[in-house]
Structures are given as structure tokens and as C-alpha cells.
Write a protein that holds these residues in place. Structure first.
Motif, mmCIF file in Angstrom:
data_model
loop_
_atom_site.group_PDB
_atom_site.id
_atom_site.type_symbol
_atom_site.label_atom_id
_atom_site.label_comp_id
_atom_site.label_asym_id
_atom_site.label_seq_id
_atom_site.Cartn_x
_atom_site.Cartn_y
_atom_site.Cartn_z
ATOM 1 N N PRO A 91 34.220 40.756 1.862
ATOM 2 C CA PRO A 91 33.376 40.163 2.642
ATOM 3 C C PRO A 91 32.978 40.705 3.991
ATOM 4 C CG PRO A 91 34.219 38.603 0.695
ATOM 5 C CD PRO A 91 35.104 39.620 0.834
ATOM 6 N N GLY A 92 31.906 40.303 4.322
ATOM 7 C CA GLY A 92 31.648 40.626 5.902
ATOM 8 C C GLY A 92 31.418 39.858 6.410
ATOM 9 N N TYR A 93 29.652 39.394 6.032
ATOM 10 C CA TYR A 93 29.443 38.501 6.030
ATOM 11 C C TYR A 93 29.315 37.092 6.160
ATOM 12 C CZ TYR A 93 25.791 42.094 6.084
ATOM 13 O OH TYR A 93 24.381 42.962 6.375
ATOM 14 N N GLY A 94 30.749 36.260 6.320
ATOM 15 C CA GLY A 94 31.688 35.723 6.444
ATOM 16 C C GLY A 94 32.158 34.348 4.854
ATOM 17 N N GLY A 95 32.144 34.994 4.096
ATOM 18 C CA GLY A 95 32.445 35.023 2.478
ATOM 19 C C GLY A 95 33.872 34.680 3.224
ATOM 20 N N THR A 96 34.502 34.845 3.519
ATOM 21 C CA THR A 96 36.177 34.856 3.714
ATOM 22 C C THR A 96 36.683 34.052 4.356
ATOM 23 O OG1 THR A 96 36.505 36.037 5.582
ATOM 24 C CG2 THR A 96 36.674 37.156 3.111
ATOM 25 N N LEU A 154 28.018 46.067 11.771
ATOM 26 C CA LEU A 154 26.682 45.659 10.642
ATOM 27 C C LEU A 154 27.291 43.650 10.344
ATOM 28 C CD1 LEU A 154 24.297 46.108 8.247
ATOM 29 C CD2 LEU A 154 26.500 46.873 6.905
ATOM 30 N N ALA A 155 28.359 43.922 10.044
ATOM 31 C CA ALA A 155 28.840 42.622 9.785
ATOM 32 C C ALA A 155 28.621 41.575 11.192
ATOM 33 C CB ALA A 155 30.415 42.875 9.421
ATOM 34 N N ARG A 156 28.612 41.307 12.428
ATOM 35 C CA ARG A 156 29.083 41.122 13.379
ATOM 36 C C ARG A 156 27.232 40.608 12.757
ATOM 37 N NH1 ARG A 156 31.316 43.851 16.636
ATOM 38 N NH2 ARG A 156 33.384 42.550 17.002
ATOM 39 N N ASN A 157 26.359 41.697 13.532
ATOM 40 C CA ASN A 157 25.371 41.411 13.691
ATOM 41 C C ASN A 157 24.283 41.002 12.397
ATOM 42 O OD1 ASN A 157 25.085 43.103 16.072
ATOM 43 N ND2 ASN A 157 24.225 44.945 15.294
ATOM 44 N N GLY A 158 24.526 41.293 11.292
ATOM 45 C CA GLY A 158 24.571 39.870 10.550
ATOM 46 C C GLY A 158 24.706 38.577 10.227
ATOM 47 N N ALA A 162 18.936 45.607 5.779
ATOM 48 C CA ALA A 162 18.438 45.392 6.990
ATOM 49 C C ALA A 162 17.620 44.690 7.412
ATOM 50 C CB ALA A 162 18.964 46.279 7.640
ATOM 51 N N LYS A 163 16.283 45.272 7.240
ATOM 52 C CA LYS A 163 14.732 44.476 7.175
ATOM 53 C C LYS A 163 14.532 43.553 6.626
ATOM 54 C CE LYS A 163 9.995 45.870 6.942
ATOM 55 N NZ LYS A 163 8.755 46.424 6.880
ATOM 56 N N THR A 164 14.908 43.123 5.448
ATOM 57 C CA THR A 164 14.605 41.336 4.855
ATOM 58 C C THR A 164 16.037 40.112 5.838
ATOM 59 O OG1 THR A 164 14.617 42.727 1.944
ATOM 60 C CG2 THR A 164 15.408 39.988 2.843
ATOM 61 N N ILE A 165 16.719 41.072 6.282
ATOM 62 C CA ILE A 165 17.908 39.947 7.057
ATOM 63 C C ILE A 165 17.404 40.312 8.001
ATOM 64 C CG2 ILE A 165 20.170 39.802 8.240
ATOM 65 C CD1 ILE A 165 21.254 41.545 6.317
ATOM 66 N N LEU A 166 16.596 40.741 8.543
ATOM 67 C CA LEU A 166 16.122 40.627 9.739
ATOM 68 C C LEU A 166 14.033 39.862 9.968
ATOM 69 C CD1 LEU A 166 15.752 41.387 12.948
ATOM 70 C CD2 LEU A 166 13.494 43.614 11.920
ATOM 71 N N PHE A 225 23.732 34.897 9.069
ATOM 72 C CA PHE A 225 24.167 33.812 8.314
ATOM 73 C C PHE A 225 24.412 32.644 9.054
ATOM 74 C CE2 PHE A 225 23.966 37.782 6.005
ATOM 75 C CZ PHE A 225 24.051 37.010 4.535
ATOM 76 N N ASN A 226 24.837 32.948 10.699
ATOM 77 C CA ASN A 226 25.393 31.675 11.334
ATOM 78 C C ASN A 226 24.424 31.186 11.426
ATOM 79 O OD1 ASN A 226 27.986 32.752 11.121
ATOM 80 N ND2 ASN A 226 27.859 33.791 13.513
ATOM 81 N N LYS A 227 23.187 31.365 12.263
ATOM 82 C CA LYS A 227 21.654 31.187 12.715
ATOM 83 C C LYS A 227 21.418 30.288 10.958
ATOM 84 C CE LYS A 227 17.757 33.226 14.047
ATOM 85 N NZ LYS A 227 17.176 33.906 14.023
#
Length: 255
Positions: free
Chosen positions: A142-147, A82-86, A30-34, A91-93
Motif C-alpha cells: 500500500p502506498g497511500y497510508g495503508g501500512t 505518486l505515493a507522496r503527492n497522493g 490522478a484526475k479523480t484524486i485531484l 489522504f492526509n488532507k
């Protein structure tokens, strides 16, 4: 701004962001993503930067996946958050950043690591890179847009094969199916990626920003209209005036 898990450096007009968690093969927590999100905000707002490179520290891994121990005991609501916030903060950013983002995939790009690379606009890989989405081996997807991003890059059939089988593929195979643009030796990877970024950095920042927005709409049903409007808007901007003037005066433009 100081960071704990990433390194932000400057190479000419390019921002080089290195995920620096070698003890965990640069796994995304989480910290690395932020921190990545904050670094992208910093780069986006600074006109000195014209392009961005994201890579991993060391010679083994770009990003080996998400940090599973952080969410192993989550329930449905926490997992959805978790998936939505990430996706929203990182990822969308990346996909919608106003500057081109290039992934320099230097080793394992698995799970969230491959999703991170796929969110970038361009992907270069080293010969030792191995790419895959192994989530179904954990009873997940996958929860960060992979599908969504993988079928756009390689087609639905190949995306299904890779997601359902959870297999890793080598860099050369990834190039063959369009998952990465080019493959280089590990020693050449970052210099070649910087070379591309610095070439892009010579071109119109506003033109590239509008191009990113238009290309991202290619399968939305609004792509042509986005292109037409962006084309028209650019005619009122200084980059277009300088670019056309330079062409007519037979000189290089100064953007």
C-alpha cells in the motif's frame, strides 16, 4: 466548481461527495484524486458545510482500487512521487480536515479505496462491502497510508495478516475488528450515514475541529498537550460561549 469524475451535493449541512467512475468501479486515477482534493478545499472553506460524506456511485463499489494502468511503467522516483503527492493532496488532507469526513463504503473498498476509507474519520459500510489491501499480489505494498492507518485501527497482528495475505474481508468481519463502525443494508447505508452527519452538524464546528486535531495526535506523544491547549483555546471562542449559555438557559445551542 465543476467536476468530471465526482459529484458534490448538499444535504442540509452535509457535503456528499460521490466518486463517479462506474465504468471502472470508481477506481482512483490522478484526475479523480485531484478533484477530490479540490472538492475538500471547497467544502473546508464554506461554513455552510459542517460534515462530509464520501461514497461511490452504483451498488458494487466504493472504490475498487487505484487505476493501475496509470503507473504500470513507473520507475522508483515516479512511484515515490505518486505515493507522496497522493498522500499530501488527498489522504492526509482528509485525515486532517477541519470537518468530520465519513466514508459510506458501498461495495468493494480495495487498495487505494480502503486507504481512502481509512483516511476518513468514521466508516459505515453496506452488507455487500468487501475490504482489502491486495497490493502484494502485484509485487507492491500500500502506498497511500495503508501500512500506517490499518495497524492503528485493527492492531499490528491483524494488519499484518490482511496486508500479507491480500485477502478481502466482508463488512461484518470488518466491523468485528474495528475497521468499520457500523454495517447496514445497501438501501440504508447512505440515509444512515447522512443521519450521523446531520447529527454531528448540530454540534460546535470549532469544538469538532479541535477534537479532530487532538484525536489525530493520540499516538504522537503530543496528544495530551494538544488536548490541553485546544481545551484552553476554545474558552475564548464564540462556540463555547454559546454552548455554555444555552446549557445554563436550558435551551438548544445555536452554532
Amino acid at each position: 466548481m465543476s467536476y468530471e469524475n465526482i459529484i458534490l451535493e448538499t444535504d442540509q449541512k452535509t457535503a456528499v461527495i460521490t466518486i463517479n467512475r462506474p465504468q471502472s468501479l470508481n477506481a482512483l486515477n490522478a484526475k479523480t484524486i485531484l478533484e477530490l482534493s479540490r472538492a475538500l478545499d471547497e467544502v473546508s472553506a464554506d461554513p455552510q458545510y459542517r460534515a462530509v460524506i464520501i461514497t461511490g456511485s452504483g451498488e458494487k463499489s466504493f472504490v475498487a482500487g487505484a487505476d493501475i494502468k496509470e503507473f504500470s511503467d513507473f520507475g522508483t522516483a515516479a512511484a515515490e512521487d505518486l505515493a507522496r503527492n497522493g498522500q499530501n493532496i488527498l489522504f492526509n488532507k482528509i485525515e486532517n480536515l477541519n470537518k468530520p469526513v465519513i466514508a459510506a463504503v458501498n461495495g468493494f473498498a480495495l487498495g487505494g479505496g480502503l486507504e481512502l476509507a481509512m483516511a476518513c474519520h468514521i466508516r459505515y459500510a453496506s452488507e455487500n462491502a468487501r475490504l482489502g489491501l491486495p497490493e502484494v499480489t502485484l509485487g507492491l505494498i500500500p502506498g497511500y497510508g495503508g501500512t500506517q492507518r490499518l495497524p492503528k485501527l485493527v492492531g499490528k497482528g491483524l494488519a499484518n495478516e490482511l496486508i500479507f495475505s491480500a485477502k478481502m474481508i466482508p463488512a461484518q468481519r470488518a466491523k468485528e475488528i474495528g475497521l468499520v463502525n457500523e454495517v447496514f443494508s445497501l438501501e440504508e447505508l447512505l440515509p444512515k450515514t447522512k443521519e450521523l452527519a446531520n447529527t454531528i452538524a448540530q454540534n460546535s464546528p470549532m469544538g469538532i475541529s479541535k477534537a479532530i486535531a487532538a484525536v489525530n495526535q493520540y499516538d504522537s506523544g503530543h496528544g495530551f498537550e494538544t488536548e490541553i491547549k485546544s481545551f484552553g483555546e476554545l474558552f475564548e471562542m464564540e462556540d463555547k460561549k454559546e454552548g455554555v449559555a444555552a446549557f445554563l438557559e436550558k435551551r438548544k445551542p445555536s452554532f
